[in-house]
Write an enzyme that holds these catalytic residues in place. Structure first.
Site, PDB file in Angstrom:
ATOM      1  N   ASP A  13      59.438  18.017 108.730  1.00 49.99           N
ATOM      2  CA  ASP A  13      58.208  18.759 108.455  1.00 49.99           C
ATOM      3  C   ASP A  13      56.946  18.004 108.852  1.00 49.99           C
ATOM      4  OD1 ASP A  13      59.842  20.728 107.345  1.00 49.99           O
ATOM      5  OD2 ASP A  13      59.820  19.729 105.401  1.00 49.99           O
ATOM      6  N   LYS A  16      56.327  19.039 114.139  1.00 48.41           N
ATOM      7  CA  LYS A  16      56.906  18.961 115.488  1.00 48.41           C
ATOM      8  C   LYS A  16      56.700  20.259 116.268  1.00 48.41           C
ATOM      9  CE  LYS A  16      60.835  17.981 113.452  1.00 48.41           C
ATOM     10  NZ  LYS A  16      60.438  17.695 112.060  1.00 48.41           N
ATOM     11  N   GLY A  40      62.694  24.149 110.428  1.00 51.48           N
ATOM     12  CA  GLY A  40      61.702  25.220 110.330  1.00 51.48           C
ATOM     13  C   GLY A  40      60.451  24.730 111.027  1.00 51.48           C
ATOM     14  N   HIS A  41      60.293  25.111 112.284  1.00 59.62           N
ATOM     15  CA  HIS A  41      59.160  24.624 113.072  1.00 59.62           C
ATOM     16  C   HIS A  41      58.096  25.708 113.155  1.00 59.62           C
ATOM     17  CE1 HIS A  41      61.931  21.399 115.074  1.00 59.62           C
ATOM     18  NE2 HIS A  41      61.844  21.299 113.780  1.00 59.62           N
ATOM     19  N   GLN A 224      64.271  17.820 112.094  1.00 60.47           N
ATOM     20  CA  GLN A 224      64.306  16.900 110.948  1.00 60.47           C
ATOM     21  C   GLN A 224      63.513  15.638 111.292  1.00 60.47           C
ATOM     22  OE1 GLN A 224      67.735  18.331 111.878  1.00 60.47           O
ATOM     23  NE2 GLN A 224      66.837  19.993 110.733  1.00 60.47           N
TER      24      GLN A 224
HETATM   25  P1  IMO Z   1      62.443  20.302 110.207  1.00 60.38           P
HETATM   26  O1  IMO Z   1      63.052  20.304 111.582  1.00 60.38           O
HETATM   27  C1  IMO Z   1      62.679  18.779 106.145  1.00 60.38           C
HETATM   28  C2  IMO Z   1      66.667  18.052 104.461  1.00 60.38           C
HETATM   29  C3  IMO Z   1      67.117  18.922 103.317  1.00 60.38           C
HETATM   30  C4  IMO Z   1      68.016  17.950 102.578  1.00 60.38           C
HETATM   31  C5  IMO Z   1      68.687  17.182 103.704  1.00 60.38           C
HETATM   32  C6  IMO Z   1      70.060  17.722 104.106  1.00 60.38           C
HETATM   33  O2  IMO Z   1      61.732  21.527 109.829  1.00 60.38           O
HETATM   34  O3  IMO Z   1      61.624  19.052 109.999  1.00 60.38           O
HETATM   35  P2  IMO Z   1      70.875  19.867 105.439  1.00 60.38           P
HETATM   36  O4  IMO Z   1      70.619  21.341 105.217  1.00 60.38           O
HETATM   37  O5  IMO Z   1      70.409  19.387 106.761  1.00 60.38           O
HETATM   38  O6  IMO Z   1      72.288  19.489 105.144  1.00 60.38           O
HETATM   39  O7  IMO Z   1      69.983  19.115 104.315  1.00 60.38           O
HETATM   40  O8  IMO Z   1      67.807  17.281 104.814  1.00 60.38           O
HETATM   41  N1  IMO Z   1      66.238  18.788 105.676  1.00 60.38           N
HETATM   42  C7  IMO Z   1      64.961  18.913 106.069  1.00 60.38           C
HETATM   43  N2  IMO Z   1      63.817  18.520 105.485  1.00 60.38           N
HETATM   44  N3  IMO Z   1      62.613  19.389 107.338  1.00 60.38           N
HETATM   45  C8  IMO Z   1      63.754  19.771 107.965  1.00 60.38           C
HETATM   46  O9  IMO Z   1      63.745  20.235 109.222  1.00 60.38           O
HETATM   47  C9  IMO Z   1      64.995  19.578 107.310  1.00 60.38           C
HETATM   48  N4  IMO Z   1      66.287  19.862 107.615  1.00 60.38           N
HETATM   49  C10 IMO Z   1      67.037  19.352 106.611  1.00 60.38           C
HETATM   50  O10 IMO Z   1      66.034  19.342 102.526  1.00 60.38           O
HETATM   51  O11 IMO Z   1      67.243  17.036 101.852  1.00 60.38           O
HETATM   52 MG    MG Z   2      60.369  22.207 108.575  1.00 61.20          MG
END
Ligand code: IMO
Ligand code: MG
Length: 423
Positions: A13, A16, A40-41, A224
């Site tokens: 988050d 990106k 979630g971009h 992530q």
């Molecule tokens: P973007 O790309 C923030 C976190 C989840 C959890 C851990 C594992 O938008 O930055 P998962 O569903 O991957 O098995 O969850 O990773 N998590 C994220 N946190 N932004 C994301 O994606 C995330 N994708 C997974 O909250 O702590």
């Molecule tokens: Mg996100």
């Protein structure tokens, strides 16, 4: 031509999506290399915004080729819903998106397993997005997975049934019920898998290398963040893919020597969704203020994000692991109006001063803060470096000195115009 990489350096988050959308103008090709619909971009245009989960953030730029690489896991239902919503904006998504045959498929029972795994962990749950990410990657490395390319093969149905049987046997071991109509989800999944199959399916490793050989620069879009990397993050409170720069090589089939710039995206403060260590977390009114001002609620799950001050040991660690060549600072406008702003420049772990991220995720980590002067100014209205207040320039300079990498882009609000390119 080179493959340049955009990575999140914190816990996801970081912004990106906005940066990839912004940079996509200079890149004819944008590629996702890992992760899945846990991402979630968010991209903002004027008053509206759009959240992308599986489709690369270059999709809104005319003429761009968008590749979903082999390191990604795809949920056909989420993919179809996302593509239809993009099409509703008048974007010819089918012309702009190609999918690697090697990408793995998330099936409905992966989501059930994700929920069951989390329920069984109780208080020590990961805080997964429940999109089936962990189970899908487990099947990939466990050599059970279904790939996009399998959809083109005759034996698909029997492979699917074999996988489902394995999943049902595992689910039966859990004392767990979940309100989920599996039959309905499967029927929908089959239709959506046909939809996905109607896109151009590619051998992405050949395509990416041929594009680079043909003079097309590629921007690889990470999902992530580094602190959620399966190897280097705060394991087990991580996601299940390689979010660091090396993941771009394995996820796209591009050799390390072909990597050019590595853009590291970080927020001027920190957030984390889900469980796990967060040394600079603020449980107080300041933390709440950051959450409200920064609209820190999950783009995928709607969960309130945990908030805190910038964490330099973690940032330096992420820069080291990925060889970041330029930093991109996001959302500093959220810090407008504070008298002072804090930055963790080190930690005290079990009473001992260190600037290393500890191996033990349960260690007592106390941040050692440096306090810097705040700025009382609307950064979101600044359009050039000359307009920036001195105290904010010092905040940026302090980070550059500590991390040893220049901050090349400052994003001071959600819109494309609220972006300053430096030097
Ligand atoms: P973007 O790309 C923030 C976190 C989840 C959890 C851990 C594992 O938008 O930055 P998962 O569903 O991957 O098995 O969850 O990773 N998590 C994220 N946190 N932004 C994301 O994606 C995330 N994708 C997974 O909250 O702590
Ligand atoms: Mg996100």
């Amino acid at each position: 031509m080179k493959l340049d990489v955009v990575l999140g350096l914190q816990w996801g988050d970081e912004g990106k999506g906005k940066i990839v959308d912004f940079l996509a103008e200079r890149y004819p090709v944008v590629a996702r290399f890992q992760g899945g619909p846990n991402a979630g971009h968010s991209i903002h245009f004027g008053d509206t915004s759009f959240v992308l989960h599986s489709v690369p953030s270059g999709v809104f730029r005319e003429g761009a080729v968008n590749i979903i690489g082999g390191g990604v896991v795809l949920d056909p239902t989420i993919f179809r819903e996302e593509c239809e919503a993009i099409e509703a904006l008048g974007i010819p998504v089918r012309e702009r998106v190609r999918i690697a045959r090697r990408a793995h498929l998330i099936v409905p029972t992966h989501k059930l397993l994700d929920a069951a795994d989390e329920a069984s962990l109780g208080k020590s749950k990961i805080g997964s997005t429940l999109k089936g990410i962990g189970p899908a990657y487990s099947d990939k490395t466990g050599r059970n997975g279904l790939r996009v390319g399998d959809l083109e093969e005759d034996g698909f149905e029997s492979k699917y049934e074999t996988l489902k049987r394995k999943h049902m046997a595992r689910l039966a071991q859990y004392d767990f019920t979940f309100p989920f109509d599996l039959e309905e989800a499967e029927a929908q999944w089959r239709k959506d898998a046909e939809y996905l199959k109607s896109f151009e399916l590619i051998d992405a490793e050949y395509e990416t290398n041929a594009l680079l050989d043909g003079g097309k620069a590629i921007l690889a879009e990470g999902a992530q963040g580094s602190m959620l990397d399966v190897d280097f993050g705060s394991y087990p409170f991580v996601t299940s893919s390689s979010t660091a720069c090396a993941g771009a090589c394995t996820g796209l089939g591009v050799a390390p020597a072909r990597i050019g710039k590595v853009y590291g995206v970080f927020k001027a403060y920190c957030t984390r969704v889900g469980s796990g260590p967060f040394p600079t977390e603020l449980g107080d009114a300041t933390g709440e203020l950051l959450r409200q001002r920064g609209h820190e609620f999950g783009a995928t799950t709607g969960r309130p994000r945990r908030t805190g001050w910038l964490d330099l040991p973690a940032l330096k660690y992420a820069v080291m692991i990925s060889g970041v060549t330029e930093l991109i600072m996001m959302k500093a406008d959220v810090l407008d109006g504070f008298d002072t702003v804090k930055v963790a420049s080190g930690y005290r772990v079990d009473g001992v001063r260190t600037d290393r991220v500890p191996y033990d995720v349960y260690a007592e980590v106390e941040p050692v803060y440096t306090t810097l002067k705040g700025w009382d100014c609307d950064l979101g209205a600044c359009r050039s470096e000359a307009e920036l207040p001195a105290a904010f320039k010092e905040y940026v300079a302090f980070i550059e000195r500590e991390v040893g990498v220049p901050v090349r882009i400052l994003s001071l609000g959600p819109d494309r115009e609220q972006t300053i390119i430096r030097g």
